[in-house]
Design a protein around this motif. Sequence first.
Motif, PDB file in Angstrom:
ATOM      1  N   GLU A  93       0.826  -1.216   0.000  1.00 41.19           N
ATOM      2  CA  GLU A  93       0.000   0.000   0.000  1.00 41.19           C
ATOM      3  C   GLU A  93       0.864   1.271   0.000  1.00 41.19           C
ATOM      4  O   GLU A  93       0.573   2.228  -0.710  1.00 41.19           O
ATOM      5  CB  GLU A  93      -0.937  -0.003   1.218  1.00 41.19           C
ATOM      6  N   THR A  94       1.944   1.272   0.812  1.00 41.40           N
ATOM      7  CA  THR A  94       2.806   2.460   0.875  1.00 41.40           C
ATOM      8  C   THR A  94       3.476   2.706  -0.479  1.00 41.40           C
ATOM      9  O   THR A  94       3.638   3.850  -0.911  1.00 41.40           O
ATOM     10  CB  THR A  94       3.865   2.307   1.996  1.00 41.40           C
ATOM     11  N   SER A  95       3.840   1.613  -1.166  1.00 41.33           N
ATOM     12  CA  SER A  95       4.496   1.743  -2.476  1.00 41.33           C
ATOM     13  C   SER A  95       3.596   2.421  -3.507  1.00 41.33           C
ATOM     14  O   SER A  95       4.075   3.022  -4.467  1.00 41.33           O
ATOM     15  CB  SER A  95       4.884   0.370  -3.024  1.00 41.33           C
ATOM     16  N   LYS A  96       2.274   2.295  -3.315  1.00 41.85           N
ATOM     17  CA  LYS A  96       1.344   2.902  -4.277  1.00 41.85           C
ATOM     18  C   LYS A  96       1.269   4.419  -4.091  1.00 41.85           C
ATOM     19  O   LYS A  96       0.781   5.139  -4.935  1.00 41.85           O
ATOM     20  CB  LYS A  96      -0.067   2.322  -4.061  1.00 41.85           C
ATOM     21  N   ARG A  97       1.716   4.907  -2.917  1.00 44.05           N
ATOM     22  CA  ARG A  97       1.629   6.345  -2.617  1.00 44.05           C
ATOM     23  C   ARG A  97       2.841   7.096  -3.159  1.00 44.05           C
ATOM     24  O   ARG A  97       3.873   6.491  -3.440  1.00 44.05           O
ATOM     25  CB  ARG A  97       1.562   6.564  -1.101  1.00 44.05           C
ATOM     26  N   GLU A  98       2.687   8.425  -3.212  1.00 42.39           N
ATOM     27  CA  GLU A  98       3.764   9.299  -3.718  1.00 42.39           C
ATOM     28  C   GLU A  98       4.811   9.527  -2.634  1.00 42.39           C
ATOM     29  O   GLU A  98       4.917  10.623  -2.083  1.00 42.39           O
ATOM     30  CB  GLU A  98       3.179  10.649  -4.101  1.00 42.39           C
ATOM     31  N   VAL A  99       5.562   8.490  -2.284  1.00 43.09           N
ATOM     32  CA  VAL A  99       6.608   8.669  -1.266  1.00 43.09           C
ATOM     33  C   VAL A  99       7.982   8.580  -1.933  1.00 43.09           C
ATOM     34  O   VAL A  99       8.145   7.914  -2.953  1.00 43.09           O
ATOM     35  CB  VAL A  99       6.509   7.620  -0.132  1.00 43.09           C
ATOM     36  N   ALA A 100       8.959   9.274  -1.324  1.00 39.33           N
ATOM     37  CA  ALA A 100      10.294   9.313  -1.922  1.00 39.33           C
ATOM     38  C   ALA A 100      11.127   8.100  -1.532  1.00 39.33           C
ATOM     39  O   ALA A 100      12.157   7.815  -2.139  1.00 39.33           O
ATOM     40  CB  ALA A 100      11.014  10.585  -1.473  1.00 39.33           C
ATOM     41  N   GLY A 101      10.697   7.390  -0.495  1.00 39.28           N
ATOM     42  CA  GLY A 101      11.432   6.223  -0.027  1.00 39.28           C
ATOM     43  C   GLY A 101      10.707   5.619   1.155  1.00 39.28           C
ATOM     44  O   GLY A 101       9.566   5.999   1.452  1.00 39.28           O
ATOM     45  N   PHE A 102      11.383   4.707   1.831  1.00 40.47           N
ATOM     46  CA  PHE A 102      10.702   3.942   2.884  1.00 40.47           C
ATOM     47  C   PHE A 102      11.560   3.850   4.139  1.00 40.47           C
ATOM     48  O   PHE A 102      12.794   3.806   4.056  1.00 40.47           O
ATOM     49  CB  PHE A 102      10.404   2.528   2.377  1.00 40.47           C
ATOM     50  N   VAL A 103      10.870   3.817   5.286  1.00 42.94           N
ATOM     51  CA  VAL A 103      11.549   3.535   6.549  1.00 42.94           C
ATOM     52  C   VAL A 103      10.937   2.242   7.075  1.00 42.94           C
ATOM     53  O   VAL A 103       9.724   2.172   7.269  1.00 42.94           O
ATOM     54  CB  VAL A 103      11.315   4.656   7.593  1.00 42.94           C
ATOM     55  N   VAL A 104      11.762   1.230   7.246  1.00 39.69           N
ATOM     56  CA  VAL A 104      11.237  -0.010   7.823  1.00 39.69           C
ATOM     57  C   VAL A 104      11.366   0.136   9.334  1.00 39.69           C
ATOM     58  O   VAL A 104      12.462   0.268   9.868  1.00 39.69           O
ATOM     59  CB  VAL A 104      11.990  -1.254   7.299  1.00 39.69           C
ATOM     60  N   GLU A 105      10.223   0.156  10.018  1.00 41.39           N
ATOM     61  CA  GLU A 105      10.190   0.445  11.465  1.00 41.39           C
ATOM     62  C   GLU A 105       9.747  -0.761  12.268  1.00 41.39           C
ATOM     63  O   GLU A 105       9.020  -1.624  11.756  1.00 41.39           O
ATOM     64  CB  GLU A 105       9.195   1.588  11.740  1.00 41.39           C
ATOM     65  N   GLY A 106      10.153  -0.797  13.519  1.00 49.52           N
ATOM     66  CA  GLY A 106       9.617  -1.774  14.476  1.00 49.52           C
ATOM     67  C   GLY A 106      10.192  -3.177  14.361  1.00 49.52           C
ATOM     68  O   GLY A 106       9.698  -4.088  14.995  1.00 49.52           O
ATOM     69  N   ILE A 107      11.227  -3.358  13.522  1.00 47.87           N
ATOM     70  CA  ILE A 107      11.867  -4.686  13.468  1.00 47.87           C
ATOM     71  C   ILE A 107      13.174  -4.582  14.241  1.00 47.87           C
ATOM     72  O   ILE A 107      14.084  -3.857  13.832  1.00 47.87           O
ATOM     73  CB  ILE A 107      12.129  -5.147  12.018  1.00 47.87           C
ATOM     74  N   GLU A 108      13.234  -5.266  15.377  1.00 52.54           N
ATOM     75  CA  GLU A 108      14.450  -5.183  16.197  1.00 52.54           C
ATOM     76  C   GLU A 108      15.307  -6.407  15.940  1.00 52.54           C
ATOM     77  O   GLU A 108      14.821  -7.537  16.015  1.00 52.54           O
ATOM     78  CB  GLU A 108      14.069  -5.102  17.677  1.00 52.54           C
ATOM     79  N   PRO A 109      16.610  -6.194  15.646  1.00 52.58           N
ATOM     80  CA  PRO A 109      17.474  -7.335  15.366  1.00 52.58           C
ATOM     81  C   PRO A 109      17.589  -8.338  16.521  1.00 52.58           C
ATOM     82  O   PRO A 109      18.087  -9.427  16.342  1.00 52.58           O
ATOM     83  CB  PRO A 109      18.827  -6.688  15.059  1.00 52.58           C
ATOM     84  N   ASP A 128      13.453   1.373  -7.056  1.00 51.12           N
ATOM     85  CA  ASP A 128      13.998   2.677  -7.442  1.00 51.12           C
ATOM     86  C   ASP A 128      13.925   3.726  -6.329  1.00 51.12           C
ATOM     87  O   ASP A 128      14.200   4.896  -6.554  1.00 51.12           O
ATOM     88  CB  ASP A 128      13.274   3.192  -8.700  1.00 51.12           C
ATOM     89  N   ARG A 129      13.544   3.303  -5.130  1.00 53.90           N
ATOM     90  CA  ARG A 129      13.486   4.265  -4.022  1.00 53.90           C
ATOM     91  C   ARG A 129      14.280   3.726  -2.824  1.00 53.90           C
ATOM     92  O   ARG A 129      14.284   2.505  -2.591  1.00 53.90           O
ATOM     93  CB  ARG A 129      12.014   4.532  -3.640  1.00 53.90           C
ATOM     94  N   PRO A 130      14.942   4.629  -2.066  1.00 49.40           N
ATOM     95  CA  PRO A 130      15.814   4.147  -0.976  1.00 49.40           C
ATOM     96  C   PRO A 130      15.050   3.599   0.223  1.00 49.40           C
ATOM     97  O   PRO A 130      13.905   3.978   0.469  1.00 49.40           O
ATOM     98  CB  PRO A 130      16.595   5.408  -0.588  1.00 49.40           C
ATOM     99  N   ARG A 131      15.734   2.732   0.966  1.00 50.26           N
ATOM    100  CA  ARG A 131      15.138   2.096   2.150  1.00 50.26           C
ATOM    101  C   ARG A 131      15.998   2.413   3.371  1.00 50.26           C
ATOM    102  O   ARG A 131      17.194   2.119   3.383  1.00 50.26           O
ATOM    103  CB  ARG A 131      15.110   0.585   1.961  1.00 50.26           C
ATOM    104  N   PHE A 132      15.365   3.017   4.363  1.00 49.78           N
ATOM    105  CA  PHE A 132      16.055   3.394   5.600  1.00 49.78           C
ATOM    106  C   PHE A 132      15.702   2.382   6.687  1.00 49.78           C
ATOM    107  O   PHE A 132      14.570   1.902   6.751  1.00 49.78           O
ATOM    108  CB  PHE A 132      15.603   4.791   6.069  1.00 49.78           C
ATOM    109  N   PHE A 133      16.678   2.111   7.558  1.00 44.42           N
ATOM    110  CA  PHE A 133      16.440   1.171   8.662  1.00 44.42           C
ATOM    111  C   PHE A 133      17.106   1.728   9.919  1.00 44.42           C
ATOM    112  O   PHE A 133      18.221   1.359  10.264  1.00 44.42           O
ATOM    113  CB  PHE A 133      17.013  -0.206   8.277  1.00 44.42           C
TER     114      PHE A 133
END
Length: 408
Positions: free
Chosen positions: A207-223, A242-247
């Motif tokens: 769903e987030t990928s369908k929106r006009e976002v510049a990239g993604f933050v993957v949240e709430g996953i603790e190693p 084609d969009r960056p992923r922040f963690f």
Amino acid sequence: MEFHEIKSVAGCRCGEIRFNNSERQKINTPACMLYTRGGAAPYLTNELTEDFFDDYAGVHVTLPTLFQYPGPDVLQTYGKGISEFLGIQKKNFVFMSVYDPTQEIQCSYNEDKNVSVWNSGGRKKINVDQFIEILKSFKPNIAQCLCDTVPSGESCKRNRKSVDRTLKFLDELLECRKNSDMLKSIEILGSVEGGDSETERVRCAVETSKREVAGFVVEGIEPSSQNWEELLKTCIKNLPSDRPRFFPGPMTPDHIFSALECGIDVFDSSFAYEATRRGCSLNLQCSSKRCKPELNHTNDVTEKCKATQSKELEENISENIKKTRFEMNIANIRYKEDFSSLVIGCSCYSCTNHTRAYIYHLLETKEMLAEVLLMIHNFHQYFSFFKKLREALNNDTYETFKQDFLRT
Ligand SMILES: [Zn+2]
């Protein structure tokens, strides 16, 4: 903002994040941002930060350490945004996250219309309208959208709610952005939430990928949680390339290798700050050059604690339990007369000018200079690790570098 992959090695993406601004800035990935508190590198002045570090990608500011002071009112009056207010050099982008990665996730306080953010002054509820005002006055280059982050272990219902709320916040913000040139100048990152539910993670990513976002933050996953790599892979599989992923979050080198192989591009350096808070010095040399951890360390502190029953020492123990194999506890008595540098061969200011014994002395006498010197060294080690990682990926020596590094 776009991501351009240059090569892919063992699942790691090696590439560039290109900005659409007039300077046509770009960042080489895998990248690591400078973690800040209240907008400054912990324990350091801006001058020290500028003098000693130039190989981090951007400055990571967190909403919890900024919303009270200076706060949106002061910045609105100031008018030029957080970057100029804090004296951050123009060449560095400013990324604002909703949470502070060193704080525990407290999702039970979030509601349908607002998210709770915490600092030393207590709790502050922030709704989308307030968040938009914060963005307009802070003017970061990149901002994570307001989100309802849940840790692992929550119920299916709660995980579903976290995705519903996060998408609703994102839609409201993007709707407002259409009519605001100011908001259009900020790159908005969508959060991928869903706790430890694979179904919800996939739904949120799609769903987030369908929106006009510049990239993604993957949240709430603790190693530290079970199956975190599988969960991270599931999220990434459903995100466009084609969009960056922040963690964001404190990550040891072994976690960084794993997250990179799942396809993460940008990390922060909060791990270096946590090590400094523990009075520890990072050693991120390859395995053969690394000091062995102090085998008697925890027992030693336990004994001391038994003797004094001091609360402060008990707190130290809980901190020390978190100590990883990449850290040396300089407060250990074994360093009292050790006149070598923190890490032999390290070229940072602390290692070229001071000894373990001196920093031990500063820690014992509770001089703040101890944290200053440890922070300089720990950031240096952490950013150098990322530099070596990028070189290894570019030179096709990643597997050898990883094996050398992780060998015990
Ligand atoms: Zn050093």
